[in-house]
Design an enzyme around this catalytic site. Structure first.
Site, short mmCIF file in Angstrom:
data_model
loop_
_atom_site.label_atom_id
_atom_site.label_comp_id
_atom_site.label_asym_id
_atom_site.label_seq_id
_atom_site.Cartn_x
_atom_site.Cartn_y
_atom_site.Cartn_z
N SER A 78 23.89 -20.48 -31.77
CA SER A 78 24.08 -19.15 -31.17
C SER A 78 25.51 -19.00 -30.65
O SER A 78 26.14 -19.98 -30.25
CB SER A 78 23.14 -18.96 -29.96
OG SER A 78 21.79 -19.23 -30.30
N ASP A 113 23.50 -20.59 -20.33
CA ASP A 113 23.27 -20.13 -21.71
C ASP A 113 22.31 -18.95 -21.78
O ASP A 113 21.48 -18.86 -22.68
CB ASP A 113 22.76 -21.30 -22.57
CG ASP A 113 23.74 -22.45 -22.62
OD1 ASP A 113 24.94 -22.17 -22.71
OD2 ASP A 113 23.32 -23.62 -22.55
N HIS A 171 26.60 -22.30 -28.75
CA HIS A 171 25.54 -23.20 -28.29
C HIS A 171 24.75 -23.72 -29.49
O HIS A 171 24.37 -22.93 -30.36
CB HIS A 171 24.62 -22.45 -27.31
CG HIS A 171 23.56 -23.34 -26.74
ND1 HIS A 171 23.85 -24.29 -25.78
CD2 HIS A 171 22.24 -23.47 -27.01
CE1 HIS A 171 22.75 -24.95 -25.48
NE2 HIS A 171 21.76 -24.47 -26.22
N GLY A 188 24.23 -17.42 -15.67
CA GLY A 188 23.13 -18.34 -15.91
C GLY A 188 23.57 -19.45 -16.86
O GLY A 188 24.73 -19.51 -17.28
C1 GRF Z 1 29.17 -27.78 -30.26
O1 GRF Z 1 27.93 -27.98 -30.89
C2 GRF Z 1 28.98 -27.05 -28.97
O2 GRF Z 1 28.14 -25.97 -29.02
C3 GRF Z 1 28.41 -28.16 -28.16
O3 GRF Z 1 29.30 -29.23 -28.42
C4 GRF Z 1 29.75 -29.08 -29.75
C5 GRF Z 1 31.26 -29.05 -29.72
O4 GRF Z 1 31.79 -29.68 -30.80
N1 GRF Z 1 28.12 -27.83 -26.82
P1 GRF Z 1 33.36 -29.69 -31.05
O5 GRF Z 1 34.02 -30.24 -29.80
O6 GRF Z 1 33.79 -28.29 -31.36
O7 GRF Z 1 33.53 -30.61 -32.22
#
Ligand code: GRF
Length: 197
Positions: free
Chosen positions: A135, A144, A108, A142
């Site tokens: 993170s 995240d 995240h 839930g």
């Molecule tokens: C990451 O920052 C992930 O946490 C978020 O989307 C991004 C994904 O990037 N939800 P990628 O597809 O791995 O380039």
């Protein structure tokens, strides 16, 4: 050797670092399949590394539950030790989380529990904070809200946009993901204990 199924929705840059890390014979984990909820751009990384892909689109199913069952069936084909959500932008139905838990982790782009949800980077920018972060968590039912495996702060710089901040966060997110997978594979992190704590 820890076997991984990685689920993505987008570009798959986090997926790519896992594929690259696994090129090292000493790295104790291997991506065995990559899944998505669409024909994700990131599949190209899997293809480059010769890893099979599967796609299960929510729109092809009458309900989220039915979609979840189909997704679970595809994952089960590979019998992975760990499922990694990496930029997977759909909420998994509770039955899927329960079936995979605690061997289901997510990355995240914020310092949880700050800024959960689909727009963690935008929310941090809009809140005007001077630091956010990245993170890696165990997925629970839930949004995240599961136990934190690893996290690190990232400064928000003057003039940062959602895009520029996300780019810097993703650098940290990738390092945390590789380290977390390593720690899980080596037994330094026990997901079961973490989930019961
Ligand atoms: C990451 O920052 C992930 O946490 C978020 O989307 C991004 C994904 O990037 N939800 P990628 O597809 O791995 O380039």
């Amino acid at each position: 050797m820890l076997s991984l199924v990685v689920l993505i929705s987008g570009g798959g840059s986090n997926l790519r670092v896992l594929l690259e890390a696994a090129q090292d014979a000493e790295f104790p984990a291997r991506v065995i399949a990559v899944g998505a909820d669409r024909d994700a751009e990131g599949f190209e990384h899997a293809e480059e590394f010769g890893i099979p892909t599967f796609s299960v689109a929510l729109s092809n199913f009458p309900s989220r539950e039915a979609w979840g069952e189909a997704l679970l069936e595809q994952i089960a084909v590979w019998k992975p030790d760990l499922v990694v959500l990496s930029g997977f932008m759909k909420l998994l139905p509770p039955a899927v989380v329960e079936a995979l838990s605690p061997n289901l982790i997510n990355t995240h782009p914020a310092y949880l529990p700050e800024f959960p949800g689909a727009h963690g980077v935008r929310d941090a920018i809009n809140a005007g904070v001077d630091q956010s972060g990245a993170s890696v968590i165990v997925v629970d039912n839930g949004v995240d809200s599961g136990p934190i495996i690893a996290q690190q702060r990232v400064a928000v710089l003057p003039g940062d946009t959602e895009h520029s901040l996300h780019d810097r966060i993703k650098i940290v997110e990738r390092e945390l993901l590789v380290q977390s997978v390593l720690d899980i594979a080596n037994g330094h992190i026990n997901l079961k204990e973490l989930s019961l704590a």
